[in-house]
Scaffold this motif. Structure first.
Motif, PDB file in Angstrom:
ATOM      1  N   UNK A 174       4.287 -13.005  -5.947  1.00 55.06           N
ATOM      2  CA  UNK A 174       6.050 -12.026  -5.285  1.00 55.06           C
ATOM      3  C   UNK A 174       5.364 -11.739  -4.071  1.00 55.06           C
ATOM      4  N   UNK A 175       4.480 -11.589  -4.037  1.00 54.47           N
ATOM      5  CA  UNK A 175       4.006 -11.006  -2.636  1.00 54.47           C
ATOM      6  C   UNK A 175       4.156 -11.946  -1.237  1.00 54.47           C
ATOM      7  N   UNK A 176       4.162 -13.471  -1.639  1.00 55.24           N
ATOM      8  CA  UNK A 176       4.834 -14.705  -0.250  1.00 55.24           C
ATOM      9  C   UNK A 176       6.563 -14.781  -0.891  1.00 55.24           C
ATOM     10  N   UNK A 177       6.898 -14.168  -1.338  1.00 53.75           N
ATOM     11  CA  UNK A 177       8.494 -13.826  -1.759  1.00 53.75           C
ATOM     12  C   UNK A 177       9.088 -13.181  -0.796  1.00 53.75           C
ATOM     13  N   UNK A 178       8.315 -11.884  -1.041  1.00 57.69           N
ATOM     14  CA  UNK A 178       9.001 -10.786  -0.179  1.00 57.69           C
ATOM     15  C   UNK A 178       8.498 -10.697   1.270  1.00 57.69           C
ATOM     16  N   UNK A 179       7.632 -11.448   1.328  1.00 57.61           N
ATOM     17  CA  UNK A 179       6.902 -11.370   2.635  1.00 57.61           C
ATOM     18  C   UNK A 179       7.946 -12.222   3.468  1.00 57.61           C
ATOM     19  N   UNK A 180       8.584 -13.838   2.978  1.00 57.04           N
ATOM     20  CA  UNK A 180       9.268 -14.426   3.912  1.00 57.04           C
ATOM     21  C   UNK A 180      10.815 -13.516   3.442  1.00 57.04           C
ATOM     22  N   UNK A 181      10.939 -12.894   2.123  1.00 56.83           N
ATOM     23  CA  UNK A 181      12.601 -11.836   2.490  1.00 56.83           C
ATOM     24  C   UNK A 181      12.366 -11.557   1.771  1.00 56.83           C
ATOM     25  N   UNK A 182      12.390 -10.053   1.608  1.00 56.89           N
ATOM     26  CA  UNK A 182      13.116  -8.992   0.110  1.00 56.89           C
ATOM     27  C   UNK A 182      13.573  -9.580  -0.777  1.00 56.89           C
ATOM     28  N   UNK A 183      14.680 -10.068  -0.531  1.00 60.64           N
ATOM     29  CA  UNK A 183      16.028 -10.305  -1.486  1.00 60.64           C
ATOM     30  C   UNK A 183      15.754 -11.200  -2.249  1.00 60.64           C
ATOM     31  N   UNK A 184      14.728 -12.084  -1.414  1.00 61.46           N
ATOM     32  CA  UNK A 184      14.605 -13.350  -2.722  1.00 61.46           C
ATOM     33  C   UNK A 184      13.482 -13.265  -3.843  1.00 61.46           C
ATOM     34  N   UNK A 185      12.719 -12.544  -2.824  1.00 53.95           N
ATOM     35  CA  UNK A 185      11.478 -11.350  -4.421  1.00 53.95           C
ATOM     36  C   UNK A 185      12.579 -10.947  -5.426  1.00 53.95           C
ATOM     37  N   UNK A 186      13.311 -10.224  -5.098  1.00 53.93           N
ATOM     38  CA  UNK A 186      14.329  -9.776  -5.719  1.00 53.93           C
ATOM     39  C   UNK A 186      15.230 -10.549  -6.877  1.00 53.93           C
ATOM     40  N   UNK A 187      15.038 -11.128  -6.371  1.00 53.13           N
ATOM     41  CA  UNK A 187      15.920 -12.246  -6.860  1.00 53.13           C
ATOM     42  C   UNK A 187      15.326 -13.289  -8.012  1.00 53.13           C
ATOM     43  N   UNK A 188      14.338 -13.518  -7.319  1.00 54.62           N
ATOM     44  CA  UNK A 188      12.888 -14.352  -8.581  1.00 54.62           C
ATOM     45  C   UNK A 188      12.585 -13.175  -9.792  1.00 54.62           C
ATOM     46  N   UNK A 189      12.231 -12.081  -8.947  1.00 53.17           N
ATOM     47  CA  UNK A 189      11.103 -11.720 -10.005  1.00 53.17           C
ATOM     48  C   UNK A 189      12.076 -10.558 -10.255  1.00 53.17           C
ATOM     49  N   UNK A 202       4.918 -20.003   7.619  1.00 50.98           N
ATOM     50  CA  UNK A 202       5.812 -19.249   7.410  1.00 50.98           C
ATOM     51  C   UNK A 202       5.439 -17.822   7.559  1.00 50.98           C
ATOM     52  N   UNK A 203       5.311 -17.596   9.449  1.00 54.02           N
ATOM     53  CA  UNK A 203       4.583 -16.441   9.478  1.00 54.02           C
ATOM     54  C   UNK A 203       3.048 -16.097   8.545  1.00 54.02           C
ATOM     55  N   UNK A 204       3.083 -15.222   8.269  1.00 55.63           N
ATOM     56  CA  UNK A 204       1.683 -14.947   7.697  1.00 55.63           C
ATOM     57  C   UNK A 204       1.931 -14.348   6.104  1.00 55.63           C
ATOM     58  N   UNK A 205       3.045 -14.803   5.389  1.00 54.95           N
ATOM     59  CA  UNK A 205       2.805 -15.065   4.255  1.00 54.95           C
ATOM     60  C   UNK A 205       2.290 -15.346   3.102  1.00 54.95           C
ATOM     61  N   UNK A 206       1.797 -16.534   3.503  1.00 57.40           N
ATOM     62  CA  UNK A 206       1.206 -17.478   2.682  1.00 57.40           C
ATOM     63  C   UNK A 206      -0.081 -16.205   2.931  1.00 57.40           C
ATOM     64  N   UNK A 207      -0.684 -16.230   4.112  1.00 56.65           N
ATOM     65  CA  UNK A 207      -2.291 -15.488   4.268  1.00 56.65           C
ATOM     66  C   UNK A 207      -1.706 -14.770   3.243  1.00 56.65           C
ATOM     67  N   UNK A 208      -0.318 -13.686   3.050  1.00 57.70           N
ATOM     68  CA  UNK A 208      -0.937 -12.174   2.246  1.00 57.70           C
ATOM     69  C   UNK A 208      -1.309 -12.837   1.155  1.00 57.70           C
ATOM     70  N   UNK A 209      -0.415 -13.515   1.014  1.00 58.76           N
ATOM     71  CA  UNK A 209      -1.004 -14.092  -0.897  1.00 58.76           C
ATOM     72  C   UNK A 209      -2.277 -14.428  -1.115  1.00 58.76           C
ATOM     73  N   UNK A 210      -2.790 -15.480  -0.120  1.00 61.90           N
ATOM     74  CA  UNK A 210      -4.740 -15.834  -0.337  1.00 61.90           C
ATOM     75  C   UNK A 210      -5.273 -13.997  -0.708  1.00 61.90           C
ATOM     76  N   UNK A 211      -4.166 -13.484   0.596  1.00 61.60           N
ATOM     77  CA  UNK A 211      -5.425 -12.076   0.743  1.00 61.60           C
ATOM     78  C   UNK A 211      -5.575 -11.323  -0.439  1.00 61.60           C
ATOM     79  N   UNK A 212      -4.335 -11.619  -1.642  1.00 62.11           N
ATOM     80  CA  UNK A 212      -4.249 -10.494  -2.528  1.00 62.11           C
ATOM     81  C   UNK A 212      -5.150 -11.249  -3.850  1.00 62.11           C
ATOM     82  N   UNK A 213      -5.170 -12.544  -3.454  1.00 67.56           N
ATOM     83  CA  UNK A 213      -6.386 -13.607  -4.226  1.00 67.56           C
ATOM     84  C   UNK A 213      -7.375 -13.150  -4.351  1.00 67.56           C
ATOM     85  N   UNK A 214      -8.364 -12.879  -2.939  1.00 72.50           N
ATOM     86  CA  UNK A 214      -9.274 -12.338  -2.433  1.00 72.50           C
ATOM     87  C   UNK A 214     -10.011 -11.030  -3.094  1.00 72.50           C
ATOM     88  N   UNK A 215      -8.384  -9.960  -3.585  1.00 72.23           N
ATOM     89  CA  UNK A 215      -8.637  -8.732  -3.378  1.00 72.23           C
ATOM     90  C   UNK A 215      -9.207  -8.766  -5.263  1.00 72.23           C
TER      91      UNK A 215
END
Ligand code: SF4
Length: 202
Positions: free
Chosen positions: A11-26, A98-111
């Motif tokens: 969901x982090x990548x989805x939200x970073x790409x578009x908050x509406x996309x995140x809400x529709x999916x999740x 697409x921007x840093x959306x995948x970086x954020x997802x990857x960082x969440x995995x590391x956390x």
């Protein structure tokens, strides 16, 4: 989990790409494939196989479950690579950056890994199938803070169930939810009434 509702790492990548996309999916449970997601599914077949192997002097562990009790996160890493110097997550994307959306997802995995194993993970990699390039991602304090902020915003979205306004910009063309979202209509109620007049009642 210490915190509810649990946020899926994806969901982090989805939200970073578009908050509406995140809400529709999740929140609404809507999913639709387009050429980009089908390519992504094909590209993920080997990653999702769960088979581990040794490559170029390091172990590559595939499809590894991850979670963080402290952040209320759960998900899966495409791959985790391990060598004598440490371990790091690797995320596979079939397309382009697409921007840093995948970086954020990857960082969440590391956390998650840091909390699960009690270690520090300073960096990871995202492999992009479009340019066929593996890009180094450093988990800076700024990136980590951005992840914390997005997790909070997603959790708020889950609790309120509120659907954000459509962005209606260059992100919408490649978005797999374009035909569900109807971004050109959702930004203006007047356009919705015109659509209803022309298409539904016309
Ligand atoms: S079509 Fe556009 S506004 Fe709608 S979910 Fe996709 S990116 Fe977001």
């Amino acid at each position: 989990m210490n915190i509810e509702p649990v946020v899926p790492i994806s969901a982090i990548e989805h939200y970073a790409y578009c908050p509406r996309q995140c809400a529709l999916i999740h929140c609404d449970g809507i999913w639709s494939d387009n050429e980009h997601t089908v390519k992504g599914t094909r590209a993920h077949r080997r990653v999702d196989s769960g088979t581990h192997r040794r490559e170029r002097g390091r172990m590559v562990l595939r499809s590894i479950p991850l979670w963080s009790e402290d952040l209320g996160l759960s998900g899966r890493a495409d791959a985790i690579e391990v060598d004598d110097d440490g371990m790091w997550p690797v995320e596979y994307k079939s397309g382009v950056r697409h921007g840093n959306s995948a970086d954020l997802q990857l960082c969440a995995q590391a956390l998650c890994l840091e909390e699960m194993l009690g270690i520090k993970i300073p960096n990871g990699f995202v492999w992009y199938g479009g340019p066929k390039r593996r890009m180094h991602v450093e988990f800076t304090e700024d990136l980590r803070s951005e992840v914390f902020g997005i997790i909070e915003m997603i959790r708020k979205q889950f609790l309120t169930g509120k659907l954000p306004e459509a962005v209606d910009d260059e992100r919408c063309g490649p978005c797999q939810l374009l035909h569900y979202c109807l971004p050109h209509l959702s930004r203006s109620p007047r356009k919705v009434y015109r659509y209803l007049d022309e298409v539904v009642f016309g």
